[in-house]
Structures are given as C-alpha cells and as structure tokens.
Design an enzyme around this catalytic site. Structure first.
Site: not given
Ligand code: FAD
Length: 308
Positions: A18, A173
C-alpha cells in the site's frame, strides 16, 4: 484482473503493497523509483490511499475569513495511472465516502472504469481536523456499507463489476462500542457486496487470529488479509496508538524505548518484529499479507526478502 480472482487462483500467500500518494512537487520519476524496490517480489496489486481535501480558513483584510479547500497530495487516480503505465501489476485505488456526494462518487467510478481499473477499496474516511464526529456530506455516505451498496448499484447501471475490498479493525474501530458490534457492522459491508477484507495494522498476531475466528463465527466468509507495518522510530510507539487506536505489545514497546536514542537500532527492532509476525502469519493460513509502506521501502524489502 480482479483481486478476488487473484486470491482464488493463488497457490500460496503473496505480498501486497500500500502506498500513499506523494506530496505535490514530487516528480513521476521519483514516484516510480520509490515503488520499484517492491516489484522484485511481484506484488499482484498495489493499493493507493486516498486523502480527503483539507479545509483552511484564511483571514481577509476586512477581518472576515474565507474557506479554502486544499489538496496537499497528488490524487490517487493520477498515481494509479502512473503505476499502470510503468509496472505489470493491478492497482487498487481507495475510495472514501467522506466529503463525497453520490454524484461525484459515480463520476469517480466512471473514470476508474475508463482507466480499466476493476478493483477498489471502499472506506468511509475520517473527520476533518478540528471536527469532533464524522459528518457525511448532505445525501452522502454515513458508513462504508452504503458506499459498497452504491458501487453495486452503479455497476448494475453500467453492466460491469468492480471487485470491492473493505477495511476492518482487529482491535476494534475507535468509534465502535465493542468488537462484537464492530464485527456485525463489518458483516453489513460484506452483505452489501464486499469481496474481501484488509485489516488495520496490528503488532500481536494473537489479536488477529482471535479476530478472524470471531468473524468466521459471525458468518463472514470472505478472505481476510492481515495488514502489517514495521515500526521504524521510537516515536511511533506513542504516535501509532494515538493515530490508529491500537496496542503496541509490552515487549516491542519496551525494546524500542530502551533504544530510543539509537535510530538504527529502533529501525532494526521494528523490522525484525514485523518479519517474525509475517513468518508466523504465513504459517497460519492467510491468503496474503498487506504491507503499509508509508513512504519507507528498505525495511519492507528486508521483510519481503526474508519471508517470500
Ligand atoms: P465503516 O465501516 O463505515 O465504520 C465506521 C464506524 O461506524 C465503525 O465504528 C463501525 O462499527 C460503525 N458502523 C458501520 N456501519 C454501521 C451501522 N450501520 N450502524 C452503526 N454503526 C456502524 N482512510 C482514508 O482517509 N484514506 C485511506 O486511503 C484509508 N485507507 C484505509 C485502509 C485500510 C485497510 C483501513 C483498515 C483503513 C483505511 N482508512 C483510510 C481509514 C478509515 O477511513 C477510517 O478508519 C474510518 O474511520 C472508518 O472507515 P471504515 O471504512 O472502516 O468505516
């Protein structure tokens, strides 16, 4: 080729890389030179992170402030185009829902399709600096699961498909009330159409194995790829837990702290720890190992030489 096909066809675990798009001012040749050392290990794909535009308020002569949007890095799309043109590997741009409207996301997906890109990592993204809690754009994405749903909706209009990866957190998270609920939310992303999972970095493999077991018990059956990053400075012993809400095991943190004045020693300790983690993961049926490079190549090249 889709990452799901690479995963299903691969006979042994492979490394993936990455990279973070460079700050503006770096040339295309410098970007290529920073990626080249990894290519000896034939990573079948390279992920390219995506960064939300920053917002600045600048003072005006009349005492008011104007809002400006600032982009500090080259876009992930431009970086993907350079990698596609120069290297024989797939690219996986990260897509973040934060700061995006659904219309802009659809245009972004059209651009990726036009470039022949078949893979994306779908993420929610984080708050802007200074914001207390995540706020989506009006009509935008509250959760990554909504983004996954939207990508699938877009495809049904276009008649072609993306392979979609999503992120996960072996240590939970930071916003989730507990790991179990976070895993239920991870399952929502898979049920919405995600093909595989990449984890946040972790430093204790036992945490990953327990997380993987819990995911399987919760009915998550897609491949789960562990993410690793070698520590390279003593400062990261505090900085990474703060930035990523994770634990550094006592043995690793103590050893780094004991050598805090010796940069070379810290670099070697972090590299050795990560190589041991990688070797252990490869003995425990992982489909691949994902390396967060964050601009460093030599420590990861050392680990790749040792393990792959
Ligand atoms: P989600 O899956 O939406 O989760 C966020 C929070 O909401 C979690 O606490 C989850 O439990 C909760 N949640 C999800 N769905 C629901 C629901 N329906 N109801 C209630 N709660 C819910 N960030 C960047 O800005 N750029 C990047 O390029 C980037 N790359 C990444 C690569 C990897 C492999 C990882 C693991 C993270 C990366 N991140 C990046 C960080 C990421 O954007 C953050 O961690 C962000 O806070 C959460 O993203 P997520 O897609 O996991 O969110």
């Amino acid at each position: 080729m889709k990452i799901s096909d690479i995963l299903s066809r691969s006979e042994r675990p492979f490394p993936s890389i990455e990279i973070v798009p460079p700050l503006k001012g770096i040339s295309k040749e410098e970007l290529i030179a920073s990626i080249a050392p990894f290519m000896d290990f034939h990573p079948p794909y390279i992920n390219v992170t995506c960064h939300r535009d920053e917002v600045e308020y600048r003072p005006e002569a009349d005492g008011s402030y104007t809002r400006h949007t600032v982009r500090r890095r080259i876009s992930e799309t431009a970086v993907c185009a350079v990698i596609q043109a120069r290297f024989d590997t797939e690219v996986v741009p990260h897509l973040i829902g934060a700061g995006m409207t659904r219309e802009r996301m659809e245009s972004q997906l059209q651009d990726l399709r036009f470039m022949g890109i078949e893979n994306v990592l779908a993420l929610r993204g984080d708050c802007l600096a200074g914001e207390k809690r995540f706020t989506p754009e009006p009509g935008g994405y509250r959760y990554a699961s909504e983004l996954v749903e939207d990508i699938r909706r877009f495809e049904s209009k276009q008649g072609s498909t993306f392979c979609i990866g999503v992120g996960a957190y072996p240590e939970k998270h930071f916003e989730a009330p507990n790991l179990e609920m976070d895993i239920q939310n991870l399952k929502r992303k898979v049920d919405a159409g995600a093909d595989y999972i990449i984890t946040q970095m972790f430093f204790d493999n036992a945490v990953f194995y327990a997380f993987r077991d819990k995911c399987r018990s919760a009915g998550i059956n897609v491949p789960i790829i562990p993410g690793l990053k070698p520590l390279s400075t003593a400062r990261q012993v505090e900085a990474l837990p703060e930035a990523f809400s994770l634990d550094i095991p006592l043995a690793l943190a103590s050893e780094m702290r004991a050598h805090a004045d010796d940069k070379e020693a810290c670099y070697t300790i972090g590299t050795r720890w990560c190589a041991a983690q990688c070797a252990d993961l490869l003995r425990h049926e992982v489909p691949a190992v994902h390396f967060y490079t964050m601009g460093r190549a030599d420590n990861i090249v050392t680990i790749l030489k040792e393990c792959f």
